[in-house]
Motif scaffolding. Sequence first.
Motif, PDB file in Angstrom:
ATOM      1  N   SER A 158      33.011  39.563  49.561  1.00 35.38           N
ATOM      2  CA  SER A 158      32.361  40.563  48.722  1.00 35.38           C
ATOM      3  C   SER A 158      32.370  40.137  47.256  1.00 35.38           C
ATOM      4  N   VAL A 159      31.531  40.795  46.469  1.00 34.74           N
ATOM      5  CA  VAL A 159      31.494  40.529  45.032  1.00 34.74           C
ATOM      6  C   VAL A 159      32.874  40.782  44.426  1.00 34.74           C
ATOM      7  N   LYS A 160      33.494  41.870  44.853  1.00 30.94           N
ATOM      8  CA  LYS A 160      34.817  42.224  44.323  1.00 30.94           C
ATOM      9  C   LYS A 160      35.839  41.140  44.649  1.00 30.94           C
ATOM     10  N   GLN A 161      35.839  40.657  45.885  1.00 28.73           N
ATOM     11  CA  GLN A 161      36.800  39.633  46.287  1.00 28.73           C
ATOM     12  C   GLN A 161      36.590  38.328  45.522  1.00 28.73           C
ATOM     13  N   GLU A 162      35.322  37.927  45.397  1.00 28.56           N
ATOM     14  CA  GLU A 162      35.027  36.664  44.714  1.00 28.56           C
ATOM     15  C   GLU A 162      35.364  36.746  43.230  1.00 28.56           C
ATOM     16  N   THR A 163      35.046  37.876  42.610  1.00 24.57           N
ATOM     17  CA  THR A 163      35.368  38.042  41.184  1.00 24.57           C
ATOM     18  C   THR A 163      36.868  37.998  40.957  1.00 24.57           C
ATOM     19  N   SER A 164      37.618  38.708  41.804  1.00 23.81           N
ATOM     20  CA  SER A 164      39.077  38.708  41.671  1.00 23.81           C
ATOM     21  C   SER A 164      39.656  37.316  41.920  1.00 23.81           C
ATOM     22  N   ARG A 165      39.094  36.598  42.893  1.00 21.67           N
ATOM     23  CA  ARG A 165      39.574  35.234  43.188  1.00 21.67           C
ATOM     24  C   ARG A 165      39.375  34.316  41.982  1.00 21.67           C
ATOM     25  N   LEU A 166      38.187  34.374  41.389  1.00 21.08           N
ATOM     26  CA  LEU A 166      37.896  33.514  40.245  1.00 21.08           C
ATOM     27  C   LEU A 166      38.753  33.892  39.034  1.00 21.08           C
ATOM     28  N   LEU A 167      38.958  35.194  38.836  1.00 23.79           N
ATOM     29  CA  LEU A 167      39.822  35.625  37.741  1.00 23.79           C
ATOM     30  C   LEU A 167      41.255  35.154  37.968  1.00 23.79           C
ATOM     31  N   GLY A 168      41.707  35.194  39.226  1.00 25.09           N
ATOM     32  CA  GLY A 168      43.040  34.691  39.537  1.00 25.09           C
ATOM     33  C   GLY A 168      43.175  33.214  39.217  1.00 25.09           C
ATOM     34  N   PRO A 178      50.113  26.074  28.011  1.00 24.18           N
ATOM     35  CA  PRO A 178      50.210  27.425  28.562  1.00 24.18           C
ATOM     36  C   PRO A 178      49.801  28.476  27.532  1.00 24.18           C
ATOM     37  N   ASN A 179      49.005  29.443  27.986  1.00 23.77           N
ATOM     38  CA  ASN A 179      48.615  30.584  27.162  1.00 23.77           C
ATOM     39  C   ASN A 179      48.881  31.828  28.000  1.00 23.77           C
ATOM     40  N   TYR A 180      50.127  32.306  27.958  1.00 25.48           N
ATOM     41  CA  TYR A 180      50.540  33.382  28.853  1.00 25.48           C
ATOM     42  C   TYR A 180      49.927  34.727  28.488  1.00 25.48           C
ATOM     43  N   MET A 181      49.593  34.914  27.218  1.00 28.55           N
ATOM     44  CA  MET A 181      48.970  36.171  26.834  1.00 28.55           C
ATOM     45  C   MET A 181      47.548  36.272  27.380  1.00 28.55           C
ATOM     46  N   ALA A 182      46.778  35.185  27.297  1.00 28.90           N
ATOM     47  CA  ALA A 182      45.438  35.187  27.874  1.00 28.90           C
ATOM     48  C   ALA A 182      45.508  35.327  29.387  1.00 28.90           C
ATOM     49  N   ALA A 183      46.461  34.632  30.008  1.00 32.64           N
ATOM     50  CA  ALA A 183      46.638  34.730  31.460  1.00 32.64           C
ATOM     51  C   ALA A 183      46.970  36.149  31.875  1.00 32.64           C
ATOM     52  N   GLU A 184      47.805  36.821  31.092  1.00 31.63           N
ATOM     53  CA  GLU A 184      48.169  38.209  31.385  1.00 31.63           C
ATOM     54  C   GLU A 184      46.935  39.101  31.432  1.00 31.63           C
ATOM     55  N   VAL A 185      46.068  38.975  30.424  1.00 35.94           N
ATOM     56  CA  VAL A 185      44.858  39.799  30.362  1.00 35.94           C
ATOM     57  C   VAL A 185      43.979  39.562  31.586  1.00 35.94           C
ATOM     58  N   VAL A 186      43.806  38.304  31.943  1.00 38.30           N
ATOM     59  CA  VAL A 186      42.942  37.962  33.074  1.00 38.30           C
ATOM     60  C   VAL A 186      43.528  38.464  34.394  1.00 38.30           C
ATOM     61  N   TYR A 187      44.825  38.273  34.580  1.00 43.30           N
ATOM     62  CA  TYR A 187      45.469  38.735  35.817  1.00 43.30           C
ATOM     63  C   TYR A 187      45.404  40.256  35.941  1.00 43.30           C
ATOM     64  N   LYS A 188      45.575  40.955  34.835  1.00 44.36           N
ATOM     65  CA  LYS A 188      45.483  42.413  34.888  1.00 44.36           C
ATOM     66  C   LYS A 188      44.083  42.855  35.300  1.00 44.36           C
ATOM     67  N   LYS A 189      43.072  42.182  34.787  1.00 44.11           N
ATOM     68  CA  LYS A 189      41.699  42.502  35.178  1.00 44.11           C
ATOM     69  C   LYS A 189      41.483  42.213  36.662  1.00 44.11           C
ATOM     70  N   ALA A 190      42.007  41.084  37.134  1.00 42.87           N
ATOM     71  CA  ALA A 190      41.878  40.738  38.551  1.00 42.87           C
ATOM     72  C   ALA A 190      42.557  41.774  39.438  1.00 42.87           C
ATOM     73  N   MET A 192      43.022  44.915  38.741  1.00 46.19           N
ATOM     74  CA  MET A 192      42.238  46.144  38.709  1.00 46.19           C
ATOM     75  C   MET A 192      41.087  46.093  39.712  1.00 46.19           C
ATOM     76  N   ILE A 193      40.539  44.902  39.915  1.00 44.49           N
ATOM     77  CA  ILE A 193      39.384  44.750  40.799  1.00 44.49           C
ATOM     78  C   ILE A 193      39.802  44.665  42.258  1.00 44.49           C
ATOM     79  N   ASP A 194      40.773  43.816  42.559  1.00 43.20           N
ATOM     80  CA  ASP A 194      41.206  43.603  43.951  1.00 43.20           C
ATOM     81  C   ASP A 194      42.666  43.148  43.936  1.00 43.20           C
TER      82      ASP A 194
END
Length: 302
Positions: A158-168, A178-190, A192-194
């Motif tokens: 699904s769109v949701k699964q693929e978006t979450s996978r790519l964000l992960g 390493p940029n842990y703050m940027a990674a945190e934002v992206v993981y939180k968004k992922a 939220m989606i799946d």
Amino acid sequence: MELGSSDQRTSSKREREEYHVAHKIPSGDTPYVRAKHAQLVQKDPEAAIVLFWKAINAGDRVDSALKDMAVVMKQLDRGEEAIEAVKSFRGLCSKQSQESLDNVLIDLYKNYNVQKCGKVEEQIELLKRKLRQIFQGEIFNGKPTKRARSHGKKFQVSVKQETSRLLGNLGWAYMQKPNYMAAEVVYKKAQMIDPDANKACNLSLCLIKQGRYDEARAILNDVLGGKLPGSNDYKPRRRAEELLSEVRSRQPQPDFSDLLGLDMDDDFVKGIERLMNEWAPSRSKRLPIFEEISSFRDRLTC
């Protein structure tokens, strides 16, 4: 005699067809067929790579030859070579194969030490481009799902699964910088989606690296409490236990022994303030993330 010979030819042909079906290799005697035979029947990956190269140079099923060669190279821990091969020869492949080649690259970047070979930025740009294509409707063509293939098996994603996978994957790439703050934002968004337990563990690691132990502990407790999909799988549970142990070892424990006997006056207040300063996670590095978030959002929407 002629009838018998005809029956023998028919039987031999049928046996050859059954052989190719059983071993999942195409029929014929082309470089690509010989490469698949070396890969799947002879179990000789080095010979398979040589034959895949020949197939690509001969224009023989180039789309499949390039993808299959990259897979074999990955198995031999030749990830950097596989990445360069896909980037160099994908121009010879059809337009229809470009998305699957992107997925091959994403898998190679994820499993190879991209930090060591200096390819983190390439990985990040590829993932952002894939996310932009999803947002613009270029990959799913307005449909909620699409057919995908992994390890020879077809399935619906699904769109949701693929978006979450790519964000992960993008979060993991940021962790390699390493940029842990940027990674945190992206993981939180992922999440939220799946949401799933594996990404939750990665998110908790980002928080641990920033000294935010209470937040990390809460997420890990959700994993160990079975509140997320995949929480009961062995690997994420084991990782959550290890990360929680790390949190306990790093997080200062309250020690009021030096406050015993103090009057309820300035000494007591100063003691509390000192302990709070020791326990409180540092926030000095939070501000730059807002620039990273804005830049990330602008690049995705432009």
